[in-house]
Write a protein that holds these residues in place. Sequence first.
Motif, PDB file in Angstrom:
ATOM      1  N   LEU A   1       0.821  -1.197   0.000  1.00  0.00           N
ATOM      2  CA  LEU A   1       0.000   0.000   0.000  1.00  0.00           C
ATOM      3  C   LEU A   1       0.868   1.265   0.000  1.00  0.00           C
ATOM      4  CD1 LEU A   1      -2.959   0.723  -0.053  1.00  0.00           C
ATOM      5  CD2 LEU A   1      -2.924   0.811   2.434  1.00  0.00           C
ATOM      6  N   GLY A   2       1.975   1.220   0.730  1.00  0.00           N
ATOM      7  CA  GLY A   2       2.899   2.354   0.773  1.00  0.00           C
ATOM      8  C   GLY A   2       3.527   2.632  -0.585  1.00  0.00           C
ATOM      9  N   ARG A   3       3.865   1.558  -1.310  1.00  0.00           N
ATOM     10  CA  ARG A   3       4.451   1.717  -2.651  1.00  0.00           C
ATOM     11  C   ARG A   3       3.448   2.371  -3.591  1.00  0.00           C
ATOM     12  NH1 ARG A   3       6.964  -3.669  -4.750  1.00  0.00           N
ATOM     13  NH2 ARG A   3       7.032  -2.365  -6.590  1.00  0.00           N
ATOM     14  N   LEU A   4       2.175   1.982  -3.450  1.00  0.00           N
ATOM     15  CA  LEU A   4       1.128   2.543  -4.296  1.00  0.00           C
ATOM     16  C   LEU A   4       0.988   4.054  -4.036  1.00  0.00           C
ATOM     17  CD1 LEU A   4      -1.061   2.048  -6.381  1.00  0.00           C
ATOM     18  CD2 LEU A   4      -2.613   1.473  -4.514  1.00  0.00           C
ATOM     19  N   GLU A   5       1.075   4.446  -2.784  1.00  0.00           N
ATOM     20  CA  GLU A   5       1.002   5.871  -2.434  1.00  0.00           C
ATOM     21  C   GLU A   5       2.196   6.631  -2.998  1.00  0.00           C
ATOM     22  OE1 GLU A   5      -0.618   9.269  -1.313  1.00  0.00           O
ATOM     23  OE2 GLU A   5      -1.618   7.326  -1.126  1.00  0.00           O
ATOM     24  N   GLY A   6       3.355   6.031  -2.964  1.00  0.00           N
ATOM     25  CA  GLY A   6       4.553   6.658  -3.551  1.00  0.00           C
ATOM     26  C   GLY A   6       4.393   6.859  -5.050  1.00  0.00           C
ATOM     27  N   HIS A   7       3.842   5.854  -5.723  1.00  0.00           N
ATOM     28  CA  HIS A   7       3.588   5.976  -7.167  1.00  0.00           C
ATOM     29  C   HIS A   7       2.570   7.080  -7.438  1.00  0.00           C
ATOM     30  CE1 HIS A   7       6.050   2.649  -8.279  1.00  0.00           C
ATOM     31  NE2 HIS A   7       5.318   1.738  -7.656  1.00  0.00           N
ATOM     32  N   ARG A   8       1.567   7.178  -6.600  1.00  0.00           N
ATOM     33  CA  ARG A   8       0.531   8.203  -6.757  1.00  0.00           C
ATOM     34  C   ARG A   8       1.151   9.598  -6.600  1.00  0.00           C
ATOM     35  NH1 ARG A   8      -3.783   6.481  -3.337  1.00  0.00           N
ATOM     36  NH2 ARG A   8      -4.391   5.219  -5.093  1.00  0.00           N
ATOM     37  N   GLU A   9       2.046   9.774  -5.638  1.00  0.00           N
ATOM     38  CA  GLU A   9       2.707  11.063  -5.434  1.00  0.00           C
ATOM     39  C   GLU A   9       3.575  11.432  -6.634  1.00  0.00           C
ATOM     40  OE1 GLU A   9       4.855  11.224  -1.755  1.00  0.00           O
ATOM     41  OE2 GLU A   9       3.072  10.702  -0.583  1.00  0.00           O
ATOM     42  N   ARG A  10       4.343  10.466  -7.148  1.00  0.00           N
ATOM     43  CA  ARG A  10       5.191  10.725  -8.311  1.00  0.00           C
ATOM     44  C   ARG A  10       4.357  11.053  -9.543  1.00  0.00           C
ATOM     45  NH1 ARG A  10       8.024   7.024  -5.509  1.00  0.00           N
ATOM     46  NH2 ARG A  10       7.286   5.176  -6.598  1.00  0.00           N
ATOM     47  N   LEU A  11       3.233  10.364  -9.691  1.00  0.00           N
ATOM     48  CA  LEU A  11       2.339  10.629 -10.808  1.00  0.00           C
ATOM     49  C   LEU A  11       1.741  12.031 -10.696  1.00  0.00           C
ATOM     50  CD1 LEU A  11       0.965   9.584 -13.362  1.00  0.00           C
ATOM     51  CD2 LEU A  11      -0.807   8.595 -11.919  1.00  0.00           C
ATOM     52  N   GLY A  12       1.379  12.435  -9.491  1.00  0.00           N
ATOM     53  CA  GLY A  12       0.855  13.784  -9.265  1.00  0.00           C
ATOM     54  C   GLY A  12       1.894  14.845  -9.597  1.00  0.00           C
ATOM     55  N   PHE A  13       3.143  14.613  -9.183  1.00  0.00           N
ATOM     56  CA  PHE A  13       4.221  15.554  -9.496  1.00  0.00           C
ATOM     57  C   PHE A  13       4.413  15.649 -11.005  1.00  0.00           C
ATOM     58  CE2 PHE A  13       8.609  16.381 -10.671  1.00  0.00           C
ATOM     59  CZ  PHE A  13       8.855  17.577 -10.004  1.00  0.00           C
ATOM     60  N   ALA A  14       4.463  14.498 -11.680  1.00  0.00           N
ATOM     61  CA  ALA A  14       4.681  14.486 -13.128  1.00  0.00           C
ATOM     62  C   ALA A  14       3.547  15.194 -13.862  1.00  0.00           C
ATOM     63  CB  ALA A  14       4.835  13.055 -13.631  1.00  0.00           C
ATOM     64  N   THR A  15       2.322  14.966 -13.431  1.00  0.00           N
ATOM     65  CA  THR A  15       1.171  15.618 -14.064  1.00  0.00           C
ATOM     66  C   THR A  15       1.247  17.131 -13.894  1.00  0.00           C
ATOM     67  OG1 THR A  15      -0.192  13.657 -13.667  1.00  0.00           O
ATOM     68  CG2 THR A  15      -1.349  15.718 -14.096  1.00  0.00           C
ATOM     69  N   SER A  16       1.550  17.588 -12.698  1.00  0.00           N
ATOM     70  CA  SER A  16       1.670  19.031 -12.450  1.00  0.00           C
ATOM     71  C   SER A  16       2.848  19.625 -13.204  1.00  0.00           C
ATOM     72  CB  SER A  16       1.825  19.294 -10.949  1.00  0.00           C
ATOM     73  OG  SER A  16       0.661  18.912 -10.266  1.00  0.00           O
ATOM     74  N   PHE A  17       3.950  18.917 -13.259  1.00  0.00           N
ATOM     75  CA  PHE A  17       5.138  19.374 -13.973  1.00  0.00           C
ATOM     76  C   PHE A  17       4.814  19.569 -15.454  1.00  0.00           C
ATOM     77  CE2 PHE A  17       9.235  18.852 -16.078  1.00  0.00           C
ATOM     78  CZ  PHE A  17      10.089  19.600 -15.275  1.00  0.00           C
TER      79      PHE A  17
END
Length: 124
Positions: A1-17
């Motif tokens: 579950l923690g890995r999934l949250e990390g992926h979600r954060e990276r995806l959010g950063f990439a989308t905003s970037f």
Amino acid sequence: LGRLEGHRERLGFATSFLSNQESALDSAGSVRSRAQELASQLASESMGTTQRTQAAEEIFALRDQLVNLANSRYLYTYLWGGATDNNAPFQQLPVPPAAISEGYSGAGYVNPATGIASFRYGLD
């Protein structure tokens, strides 16, 4: 579950970037359109010296806008910094004395990756 949250954060950063990059590109397109309008006007023989001087000042201001867009950041990362995203892609430099003696004035910009410089040319 923690890995999934990390992926979600990276995806959010990439989308905003990417959204910020798209916004900067849209702004650069508007600047380019205005520069193209000015170039068409400057091609006309009906423009007087005062109008040409004002248009030239606007062109230099547009160049400065493009440099600022090229140095846009998202959080602490330059949008166009590439592998060195902690260094500004374009850095403002003072005009060297030799360039001033040749008629350059104002500030110049250099792309550190290529060493290519752009200076403002002024007729005094």
